[in-house]
Write a protein that holds these residues in place. Sequence first.
Motif: not given
Length: 258
Positions: A30-31, A53-57, A60-63, A93-95
């Motif tokens: 999807i991304l 962005l707000n729901h993936t766990k 790698s997708v989030l980054n 790491e995400v921050i």
Amino acid sequence: MNSIWYGERPHYSIQDIKDRILNADTEQDILFHLIDLFKLGDFTQKPLLFQLLNHTKNESVLNLCIRIFCSICTHDDLLDPTNLRFLESANVEVINTFASAAVTSLSVEIVPYLLALLEEWDEIDETSIILRDSIDFYTNFEEELGEDATLEDIGQYYLEYRDEHDIGMYYYNLNLVFPGDLAKELIERVLIAANTQQALELELIPSLLSIWSGEKVPGDYYTLLNENNYKSYITYVEGLSKKEWKRGTKYFYGYECG
């Protein structure tokens, strides 16, 4: 995708991409399809990006979501805090990823998020440095207040900066963003590196130019420059100069982000 850009433009139509999104089996697919859609100048599916962005766990997708969000977001996107709810529970790491990517948003509206994160993460040295560097990118507070400025002083300095600038425009290092300015810096560095046979050693400028134009800079941070390859950069910049750019406007693959 740790490249300096998001790859070539797709060879299929907007409708084809939308069909692929509907039939995608994974968040990653999807991304990737969303990014292809954005490359063609269709930003109508940004809400789907915000949802990912707000729901993936999947980190790698989030980054990658964070990175593409910063590349295409508008001031209005940043003014809606629901678009960045993931920050409330993000790990270090995400921050760090968000703080590093924040400079590519080119919008001073991202600074309040960085200030809020600094209040929470200021005791973590590496994260604090990244957050402060990104805030400094937009405000240049360190020159006036010093590297050890308190959060309160930085916040006040930002409010004063905001009052003195047109926050409806996009900025790079305190100046209204303009590809020609970055292209000039790129060529200056290329000529120096070619004369001394050094690596390019530029990261942000080649990335921004590649993402804004949709045409990849012919090298990256580690590319060794010499008399045989420096002319490709001159040709690249000449190509950019033939396009119409508006100062203070944000682009993605040649399209205005809004």
